[in-house]
Design an enzyme around this catalytic site. Sequence first.
Site, PDB file in Angstrom:
ATOM      1  N   ARG A  30       0.838  -1.202   0.000  1.00 33.95           N
ATOM      2  CA  ARG A  30       0.000   0.000   0.000  1.00 33.95           C
ATOM      3  C   ARG A  30       0.871   1.251   0.000  1.00 33.95           C
ATOM      4  O   ARG A  30       1.877   1.314   0.717  1.00 33.95           O
ATOM      5  CB  ARG A  30      -0.947   0.004   1.206  1.00 33.95           C
ATOM      6  CG  ARG A  30      -1.932  -1.133   1.140  1.00 33.95           C
ATOM      7  CD  ARG A  30      -3.133  -0.982   2.037  1.00 33.95           C
ATOM      8  NE  ARG A  30      -3.856  -2.249   2.052  1.00 33.95           N
ATOM      9  CZ  ARG A  30      -4.727  -2.643   1.136  1.00 33.95           C
ATOM     10  NH1 ARG A  30      -5.013  -1.846   0.115  1.00 33.95           N
ATOM     11  NH2 ARG A  30      -5.316  -3.822   1.212  1.00 33.95           N
ATOM     12  N   ASP A  31       0.468   2.218  -0.821  1.00 31.89           N
ATOM     13  CA  ASP A  31       1.187   3.487  -0.879  1.00 31.89           C
ATOM     14  C   ASP A  31       1.066   4.188   0.472  1.00 31.89           C
ATOM     15  O   ASP A  31      -0.004   4.224   1.084  1.00 31.89           O
ATOM     16  CB  ASP A  31       0.605   4.369  -1.993  1.00 31.89           C
ATOM     17  CG  ASP A  31       1.535   5.516  -2.362  1.00 31.89           C
ATOM     18  OD1 ASP A  31       2.084   5.493  -3.474  1.00 31.89           O
ATOM     19  OD2 ASP A  31       1.727   6.424  -1.524  1.00 31.89           O
ATOM     20  N   ILE A  32       2.158   4.757   0.936  1.00 32.43           N
ATOM     21  CA  ILE A  32       2.194   5.409   2.250  1.00 32.43           C
ATOM     22  C   ILE A  32       1.351   6.693   2.249  1.00 32.43           C
ATOM     23  O   ILE A  32       0.927   7.159   3.311  1.00 32.43           O
ATOM     24  CB  ILE A  32       3.668   5.686   2.646  1.00 32.43           C
ATOM     25  CG1 ILE A  32       3.812   5.773   4.158  1.00 32.43           C
ATOM     26  CG2 ILE A  32       4.225   6.917   1.937  1.00 32.43           C
ATOM     27  CD1 ILE A  32       5.260   5.719   4.636  1.00 32.43           C
ATOM     28  N   ASN A  88       4.805   6.369 -13.677  1.00 29.04           N
ATOM     29  CA  ASN A  88       5.461   7.647 -13.906  1.00 29.04           C
ATOM     30  C   ASN A  88       6.895   7.407 -14.369  1.00 29.04           C
ATOM     31  O   ASN A  88       7.548   6.470 -13.915  1.00 29.04           O
ATOM     32  CB  ASN A  88       5.464   8.481 -12.615  1.00 29.04           C
ATOM     33  CG  ASN A  88       4.063   8.874 -12.184  1.00 29.04           C
ATOM     34  OD1 ASN A  88       3.231   9.211 -13.012  1.00 29.04           O
ATOM     35  ND2 ASN A  88       3.793   8.822 -10.888  1.00 29.04           N
ATOM     36  N   GLU A  96       9.154   9.808  -8.366  1.00 28.41           N
ATOM     37  CA  GLU A  96       9.879  10.103  -7.118  1.00 28.41           C
ATOM     38  C   GLU A  96      10.839   8.990  -6.740  1.00 28.41           C
ATOM     39  O   GLU A  96      11.910   9.249  -6.200  1.00 28.41           O
ATOM     40  CB  GLU A  96       8.881  10.273  -5.960  1.00 28.41           C
ATOM     41  CG  GLU A  96       8.057  11.542  -6.030  1.00 28.41           C
ATOM     42  CD  GLU A  96       6.945  11.550  -4.995  1.00 28.41           C
ATOM     43  OE1 GLU A  96       6.984  10.748  -4.043  1.00 28.41           O
ATOM     44  OE2 GLU A  96       6.021  12.362  -5.165  1.00 28.41           O
ATOM     45  N   VAL A  97      10.419   7.757  -6.986  1.00 29.03           N
ATOM     46  CA  VAL A  97      11.250   6.610  -6.595  1.00 29.03           C
ATOM     47  C   VAL A  97      11.735   5.924  -7.867  1.00 29.03           C
ATOM     48  O   VAL A  97      10.924   5.465  -8.681  1.00 29.03           O
ATOM     49  CB  VAL A  97      10.454   5.632  -5.702  1.00 29.03           C
ATOM     50  CG1 VAL A  97      11.316   4.437  -5.331  1.00 29.03           C
ATOM     51  CG2 VAL A  97       9.944   6.342  -4.439  1.00 29.03           C
ATOM     52  N   HIS A 101       7.630   1.155 -11.004  1.00 34.65           N
ATOM     53  CA  HIS A 101       6.473   0.636 -10.267  1.00 34.65           C
ATOM     54  C   HIS A 101       5.199   1.106 -10.930  1.00 34.65           C
ATOM     55  O   HIS A 101       5.155   2.152 -11.565  1.00 34.65           O
ATOM     56  CB  HIS A 101       6.509   1.085  -8.802  1.00 34.65           C
ATOM     57  CG  HIS A 101       6.693   2.562  -8.628  1.00 34.65           C
ATOM     58  ND1 HIS A 101       7.919   3.164  -8.772  1.00 34.65           N
ATOM     59  CD2 HIS A 101       5.813   3.544  -8.360  1.00 34.65           C
ATOM     60  CE1 HIS A 101       7.785   4.478  -8.583  1.00 34.65           C
ATOM     61  NE2 HIS A 101       6.510   4.727  -8.341  1.00 34.65           N
ATOM     62  N   MET A 102       4.179   0.305 -10.725  1.00 31.60           N
ATOM     63  CA  MET A 102       2.852   0.599 -11.260  1.00 31.60           C
ATOM     64  C   MET A 102       1.946   0.966 -10.081  1.00 31.60           C
ATOM     65  O   MET A 102       1.915   0.238  -9.085  1.00 31.60           O
ATOM     66  CB  MET A 102       2.354  -0.667 -11.961  1.00 31.60           C
ATOM     67  CG  MET A 102       0.997  -0.603 -12.562  1.00 31.60           C
ATOM     68  SD  MET A 102       0.536  -2.264 -13.138  1.00 31.60           S
ATOM     69  CE  MET A 102       1.266  -2.269 -14.763  1.00 31.60           C
ATOM     70  N   HIS A 103       1.268   2.111 -10.183  1.00 30.97           N
ATOM     71  CA  HIS A 103       0.276   2.478  -9.167  1.00 30.97           C
ATOM     72  C   HIS A 103      -1.054   1.839  -9.564  1.00 30.97           C
ATOM     73  O   HIS A 103      -1.501   2.013 -10.704  1.00 30.97           O
ATOM     74  CB  HIS A 103       0.060   3.988  -9.129  1.00 30.97           C
ATOM     75  CG  HIS A 103       1.259   4.801  -8.726  1.00 30.97           C
ATOM     76  ND1 HIS A 103       1.348   5.467  -7.534  1.00 30.97           N
ATOM     77  CD2 HIS A 103       2.425   5.064  -9.372  1.00 30.97           C
ATOM     78  CE1 HIS A 103       2.497   6.119  -7.462  1.00 30.97           C
ATOM     79  NE2 HIS A 103       3.179   5.892  -8.579  1.00 30.97           N
TER      80      HIS A 103
HETATM   81  P1  AMP Z   1       6.250   7.888  -8.096  1.00 31.68           P
HETATM   82  O1  AMP Z   1       6.008   9.363  -8.023  1.00 31.68           O
HETATM   83  O2  AMP Z   1       5.525   7.221  -9.226  1.00 31.68           O
HETATM   84  O3  AMP Z   1       7.730   7.559  -8.055  1.00 31.68           O
HETATM   85  O4  AMP Z   1       5.583   7.293  -6.798  1.00 31.68           O
HETATM   86  C1  AMP Z   1       6.248   7.023  -5.619  1.00 31.68           C
HETATM   87  C2  AMP Z   1       5.203   6.629  -4.605  1.00 31.68           C
HETATM   88  O5  AMP Z   1       5.846   5.978  -3.530  1.00 31.68           O
HETATM   89  C3  AMP Z   1       4.442   7.827  -4.015  1.00 31.68           C
HETATM   90  O6  AMP Z   1       3.048   7.679  -4.292  1.00 31.68           O
HETATM   91  C4  AMP Z   1       4.736   7.730  -2.522  1.00 31.68           C
HETATM   92  O7  AMP Z   1       3.635   8.071  -1.712  1.00 31.68           O
HETATM   93  C5  AMP Z   1       5.133   6.268  -2.355  1.00 31.68           C
HETATM   94  N1  AMP Z   1       5.997   5.961  -1.229  1.00 31.68           N
HETATM   95  C6  AMP Z   1       7.104   6.641  -0.846  1.00 31.68           C
HETATM   96  N2  AMP Z   1       7.662   6.065   0.224  1.00 31.68           N
HETATM   97  C7  AMP Z   1       6.891   4.977   0.528  1.00 31.68           C
HETATM   98  C8  AMP Z   1       6.943   3.975   1.533  1.00 31.68           C
HETATM   99  N3  AMP Z   1       7.906   3.944   2.446  1.00 31.68           N
HETATM  100  N4  AMP Z   1       5.975   3.027   1.547  1.00 31.68           N
HETATM  101  C9  AMP Z   1       4.982   3.045   0.625  1.00 31.68           C
HETATM  102  N5  AMP Z   1       4.890   3.967  -0.352  1.00 31.68           N
HETATM  103  C10 AMP Z   1       5.822   4.922  -0.404  1.00 31.68           C
END
Ligand code: AMP
Length: 117
Positions: A30-32, A88, A96-97, A101-103
């Site tokens: 689950r997304d944080i 993204n 961001e990461v 990954h797929m949302h």
């Molecule tokens: P993106 O912008 O596609 O790279 O999405 C990165 C996602 O990772 C964001 O929606 C964040 O809320 C999520 N995220 C960041 N840190 C964590 C974490 N520790 N556990 C779960 N989700 C996270």
Amino acid sequence: MTQDTLFSKIIKKEIPAEIVFQDDRATAFRDINPKAPCHILIVPNKIIPTVNDVTEEDEALLGHLFIVARNLAQQEGIAEDGYRLIINCGRHGNQEVFHLHMHLVGGRSLGRMIQRD
Ligand code: AMP
């Protein structure tokens, strides 16, 4: 050796997360910071930084993410009403990461896909 990412640490359970699915190829948690009642990240266990780094070798692995998404949507009870899958990429994609990954986002009507700021 590929450098660990936040998500590879979650996959290895070095960082806590609510993992909802894991097999030898992918992990979903689950997304944080959820943007909808259901917001799950589906991540290949292998580190691929962005879609730009995908190779032919990853074809089956990336197809697997869709199977996981389909199963999770069913499990979460959002399959019938529908949902959105988002990947993204890079700066303009607001990634961001840097671990592909797929949302999986659903549980409410999500509106139009892209809005002008
Ligand atoms: P993106 O912008 O596609 O790279 O999405 C990165 C996602 O990772 C964001 O929606 C964040 O809320 C999520 N995220 C960041 N840190 C964590 C974490 N520790 N556990 C779960 N989700 C996270």
